[in-house]
Write a protein that holds these residues in place. Structure first.
Motif, short mmCIF file in Angstrom:
data_model
loop_
_atom_site.label_atom_id
_atom_site.label_comp_id
_atom_site.label_asym_id
_atom_site.label_seq_id
_atom_site.Cartn_x
_atom_site.Cartn_y
_atom_site.Cartn_z
N LEU A 21 0.83 -1.20 0.00
CA LEU A 21 0.00 0.00 0.00
C LEU A 21 0.87 1.26 0.00
N GLU A 25 0.76 3.98 -2.98
CA GLU A 25 0.44 5.39 -2.71
C GLU A 25 1.56 6.31 -3.18
N THR A 29 1.27 9.19 -6.00
CA THR A 29 1.71 10.57 -5.86
C THR A 29 2.38 11.04 -7.15
N GLN A 58 -2.75 13.99 -1.09
CA GLN A 58 -3.36 12.98 -0.23
C GLN A 58 -2.66 11.63 -0.36
N GLU A 59 -2.33 11.26 -1.59
CA GLU A 59 -1.63 9.99 -1.80
C GLU A 59 -0.29 9.99 -1.05
N ASN A 61 0.47 11.66 1.64
CA ASN A 61 0.17 11.51 3.07
C ASN A 61 -0.12 10.04 3.40
N HIS A 62 -0.88 9.38 2.55
CA HIS A 62 -1.20 7.96 2.76
C HIS A 62 0.08 7.13 2.78
N PHE A 65 1.87 7.51 6.04
CA PHE A 65 1.16 6.81 7.11
C PHE A 65 1.50 5.32 7.09
N TYR A 66 1.38 4.70 5.93
CA TYR A 66 1.65 3.27 5.83
C TYR A 66 3.11 2.96 6.14
#
Length: 137
Positions: A21, A25, A29, A58-59, A61-62, A65-66
């Motif tokens: 993931l 992501e 981006t 947003q991608e 940021n994702h 996070f992962y």
């Protein structure tokens, strides 16, 4: 309250899925930012490029996070910032040849954009150094 998530999925049955993931992501981006640039190049309405850039943000940021979930980077934030500052501060040396090459190809506008990026990278290095100076104990 902020729950600590660093490394939460490392070593779990979810680790490989989370890593996939994060990579998807990160790729998203690049794809969305490239699509936004193409939208501008093709003179599509500004809304198209702006929307694609928001999606890219947003991608990104994702992906971060992962990456944190899997403990995919060292937890020593200040050490990472120090290393990143060194890389950012060396941008002129590393990236200027690209601008020169683009100019030789007659792509003046692209070369100018690369020089903007170089200055942004240098500024990132300065910002990181300031943060380190202010907050590193």
């Amino acid at each position: 309250m902020n729950m600590k998530i660093y490394g939460l999925t490392k070593g779990s049955e979810m680790e490989k899925k989370i890593a996939a993931l994060a990579q998807a992501e990160a790729n998203g981006t690049k794809q969305y930012y490239a699509m936004a640039r193409l939208a501008r190049e093709q003179q599509l309405p500004q809304e198209v490029a702006d929307t694609l850039e928001r999606m890219a943000d947003q991608e990104s940021n994702h992906a971060g996070f992962y990456t944190v979930l899997n403990g995919g980077l060292p937890e020593d934030l200040f050490k990472m910032m120090e290393q990143a500052a060194k890389v950012e501060c060396s941008a002129k040396k590393g990236i200027s040849p690209l601008a020169d090459c683009l100019r030789k190809m007659g792509a003046e506008e692209a070369a100018d954009q690369v020089e903007v990026f170089i200055n942004q990278e240098l500024h990132h290095g300065e910002i990181l150094q300031e943060l380190l100076k202010k907050y590193r104990k």
